[in-house]
Design an enzyme around this catalytic site. Structure first.
Site, PDB file in Angstrom:
ATOM      1  N   GLY A   1      -6.297  -5.646   4.112  1.00 25.49           N
ATOM      2  CA  GLY A   1      -6.922  -5.326   5.390  1.00 25.49           C
ATOM      3  C   GLY A   1      -7.003  -3.843   5.686  1.00 25.49           C
ATOM      4  O   GLY A   1      -7.627  -3.432   6.670  1.00 25.49           O
ATOM      5  N   LYS A   2      -6.417  -3.018   4.819  1.00 28.95           N
ATOM      6  CA  LYS A   2      -6.353  -1.593   5.150  1.00 28.95           C
ATOM      7  C   LYS A   2      -7.696  -0.883   5.042  1.00 28.95           C
ATOM      8  O   LYS A   2      -7.854   0.218   5.566  1.00 28.95           O
ATOM      9  CB  LYS A   2      -5.322  -0.886   4.276  1.00 28.95           C
ATOM     10  CG  LYS A   2      -5.659  -0.830   2.785  1.00 28.95           C
ATOM     11  CD  LYS A   2      -4.522  -0.163   2.029  1.00 28.95           C
ATOM     12  CE  LYS A   2      -4.802  -0.054   0.546  1.00 28.95           C
ATOM     13  NZ  LYS A   2      -3.691   0.596  -0.173  1.00 28.95           N
TER      14      LYS A   2
ATOM     15  N   LEU B   1      -7.607  -7.102   0.119  1.00 34.57           N
ATOM     16  CA  LEU B   1      -7.120  -8.193   0.959  1.00 34.57           C
ATOM     17  C   LEU B   1      -5.977  -7.774   1.882  1.00 34.57           C
ATOM     18  O   LEU B   1      -5.561  -8.555   2.743  1.00 34.57           O
ATOM     19  CB  LEU B   1      -6.666  -9.368   0.090  1.00 34.57           C
ATOM     20  CG  LEU B   1      -7.780 -10.254  -0.468  1.00 34.57           C
ATOM     21  CD1 LEU B   1      -7.239 -11.175  -1.559  1.00 34.57           C
ATOM     22  CD2 LEU B   1      -8.422 -11.067   0.651  1.00 34.57           C
TER      23      LEU B   1
ATOM     24  N   SER C   1      -3.460  -8.733  -9.347  1.00 33.81           N
ATOM     25  CA  SER C   1      -4.397  -8.382  -8.266  1.00 33.81           C
ATOM     26  C   SER C   1      -4.454  -9.460  -7.193  1.00 33.81           C
ATOM     27  O   SER C   1      -5.524  -9.899  -6.775  1.00 33.81           O
ATOM     28  CB  SER C   1      -5.798  -8.090  -8.823  1.00 33.81           C
ATOM     29  OG  SER C   1      -5.862  -6.793  -9.350  1.00 33.81           O
TER      30      SER C   1
ATOM     31  N   TYR D   1      -1.301   1.309 -19.613  1.00 33.65           N
ATOM     32  CA  TYR D   1      -1.068   1.912 -18.295  1.00 33.65           C
ATOM     33  C   TYR D   1      -0.651   3.368 -18.395  1.00 33.65           C
ATOM     34  O   TYR D   1      -0.031   3.764 -19.369  1.00 33.65           O
ATOM     35  CB  TYR D   1       0.008   1.131 -17.545  1.00 33.65           C
ATOM     36  CG  TYR D   1      -0.367  -0.267 -17.157  1.00 33.65           C
ATOM     37  CD1 TYR D   1      -1.691  -0.717 -17.211  1.00 33.65           C
ATOM     38  CD2 TYR D   1       0.604  -1.172 -16.719  1.00 33.65           C
ATOM     39  CE1 TYR D   1      -2.011  -2.015 -16.853  1.00 33.65           C
ATOM     40  CE2 TYR D   1       0.280  -2.471 -16.363  1.00 33.65           C
ATOM     41  CZ  TYR D   1      -1.027  -2.886 -16.437  1.00 33.65           C
ATOM     42  OH  TYR D   1      -1.354  -4.167 -16.082  1.00 33.65           O
TER      43      TYR D   1
ATOM     44  N   GLY E   1      -6.026  -4.269  -3.273  1.00 34.01           N
ATOM     45  CA  GLY E   1      -5.716  -3.737  -1.941  1.00 34.01           C
ATOM     46  C   GLY E   1      -6.709  -4.160  -0.884  1.00 34.01           C
ATOM     47  O   GLY E   1      -6.459  -4.016   0.313  1.00 34.01           O
TER      48      GLY E   1
ATOM     49  N   LEU F   1      -3.859  -9.030  -4.233  1.00 36.18           N
ATOM     50  CA  LEU F   1      -4.468  -8.412  -3.048  1.00 36.18           C
ATOM     51  C   LEU F   1      -5.843  -7.833  -3.367  1.00 36.18           C
ATOM     52  O   LEU F   1      -6.380  -7.044  -2.593  1.00 36.18           O
ATOM     53  CB  LEU F   1      -3.557  -7.309  -2.493  1.00 36.18           C
ATOM     54  CG  LEU F   1      -2.230  -7.776  -1.890  1.00 36.18           C
ATOM     55  CD1 LEU F   1      -1.422  -6.581  -1.392  1.00 36.18           C
ATOM     56  CD2 LEU F   1      -2.466  -8.763  -0.754  1.00 36.18           C
TER      57      LEU F   1
END
Length: 474
Positions: free
Chosen positions: A328-329, A326, A319, A123, A324, A321
């Site tokens: 909804g953004k 999921l 992960s 990372y 990201g 989401l």
């Protein structure tokens, strides 16, 4: 002997010696009150030789754990390592988040009872970003640990990961001062594992890693969204799992790591790791697996869930989401502009869980549209995008945000809620607060926390059955 036996039998029951019969189940260890006692050995202690705690520990041990301020506390796997139900992911620290951002996230997470921090020598990500540098995230976390001091660090569970097979890697080069002319390979042989651990310890400014994970195997397996095994990619030079496990055992003996985790592994890999650690006498140190799991990727539900449950290995899903998606953004339909927020603003007023957080130019898939392409709105399959819309509609009907629904689903799976933790990441404080809200025992807004009833779960499964794991590929 017979005389003593008959004498004891003749005694009144009130005078009979009291003994406790302890039944030990093979391979599996039930969590007892003693499991809630944190154990932080100092450097140099051979942890695998430490005596186990008594199963007849007094009930006060549970009380002490309850007052430890760890949110949704549970044991990781079958270990005595106490973790929060949410784990703060850090892979954005160093690219999408600077050091100040990271410190704010770490401060907030700790303030709500999160004691589990996950990072990796690889990372931040993506690795193709202009300012990417292997180990930069560990350095930020290390600076934070140094700032809060040893006593506060001891309250945290720090997890990091060693990269698997990665030829000509800048990650391997970052472990060394003298890098030479050629980039070394990342492998999981004894020397590489120990070199990686020592580099991580230095960057993290700590004398131990609480959970050292293997980021992905040295051997070939389908990973990162791939589902089909390709026989042509099998390599004859794969490092045996036993050699990797042996190196980790040495590091445990030296007090440099406490527990072992695997990541992006298959059912075969889990079984081989169990076999290797049993042979080496460190089976109790193998406690977790970090694999992808979300509404869009439920491959863990089958054989892996069975194997990990049997062996007492907790899931740390990443992960949740889908990068990201999921949340909804990124949706372009069914968005109420009056309730839409902008995730570029970290301090935009009071936090409101009903507020819709809209993607900004800094959001991952707008800043790096080719990263995690299976979830990127510009490249994800139509099946994936349709499923995201349907899950968002389920969330709306349930009075939840899409992110709340997605996280609530993952955190209530038995292979997570029993002995695992959900890895939560964010690029803004607003996102972090929304993502951690489902884990808080006391809602900061005074609202009733939302739970998934049978109707919601049935609706989720109905979408799943239309197209299973739509973001995965052959």
């Amino acid at each position: 002997i017979l005389s003593i036996f008959f004498f004891l039998c003749s005694l009144p029951s009130s005078t009979m010696p009291r003994t406790k019969l302890i039944l030990k189940a093979p391979r599996r260890v039930m969590m007892t009150t003693s499991s809630f006692i944190p154990s932080i050995p100092s450097s140099g202690v051979t942890t695998r030789n430490m005596p186990s705690l008594s199963t007849s520990a007094p009930s006060s041990t549970f009380t002490s754990a309850a007052s430890s301020n760890v949110c949704n506390a549970r044991s990781l796997g079958n270990s005595e390592l106490i973790i929060s139900g949410a784990c703060l992911g850090t892979m954005t620290f160093g690219i999408q988040n600077n050091c100040d951002d990271a410190f704010r996230q770490l401060d907030y997470a700790r303030s709500v009872g999160v004691n589990f921090i996950d990072t990796a020598e690889l990372y931040p990500v993506p690795t193709f970003a202009k300012n990417w540098r292997a180990g930069a995230t560990e350095e930020i976390v290390g600076k934070y640990l140094d700032n809060i001091g040893e006593s506060e660090r001891d309250k945290l569970v720090i997890a990091t990961k060693i990269v698997g097979y990665f030829p000509k890697s800048l990650v391997a080069a970052a472990r060394r001062k003298d890098r030479g002319d050629k980039l070394p390979d990342c492998r999981l042989d004894e020397a590489s594992v120990k070199e990686a651990c020592h580099a991580s310890l230095k960057r993290l400014r700590t004398d131990r890693v609480d959970l050292m994970q293997i980021h992905w195997p040295d051997r070939y397996i389908p990973s990162f969204g791939q589902m089909q095994f390709d026989h042509s990619q099998i390599r004859d030079d794969a490092i045996p799992i036993e050699e990797t496990a042996s190196a980790l055992r040495d590091l445990i003996d030296e007090g440099k790591i406490r527990y072992i985790g695997i990541s992006n592994e298959s059912t075969l890999g889990v079984c081989e790791w169990v076999k290797a650690t049993e042979k080496l006498g460190i089976r109790d140190k193998l406690v977790s697996i970090q694999n992808s799991y979300s509404l869009l990727d439920r491959r863990f539900d089958s054989e892996l869930a069975e194997a990990c449950s049997y062996y007492g290995i907790g899931l740390l899903p990443w992960s949740v989401l889908a990068g990201g998606l999921l949340s909804g953004k990124y949706q372009t339909t069914n968005v109420d502009d009056d309730n839409a927020g902008d995730d570029a603003g970290d301090d935009a007023g009071d936090y409101d869980s009903r507020r819709y957080i809209r993607a900004s130019s800094k959001s991952r898939f707008y800043a790096f549209p080719t990263y995690m392409s299976r979830w990127s709105p510009s490249s994800a399959s139509q099946y994936t995008l349709d499923a995201v819309d349907e899950y968002a509609n389920i969330a709306h009907e349930a009075g939840m945000t899409p992110a709340e629904l997605a996280i609530a689903f993952v955190r209530t799976r038995r292979f997570v809620s029993d002995n695992g933790s959900v890895i939560i990441g964010a690029t803004t404080m607003e996102q972090l607060k929304e993502n951690l809200k489902p884990f808080l025992e006391e809602n900061p807004d005074g609202e009733e926390l939302k739970f998934l009833d049978d109707d919601i779960l049935e609706a989720i499964d109905s979408v799943h059955m239309k197209c299973r794991d739509p973001s995965c590929k052959l």
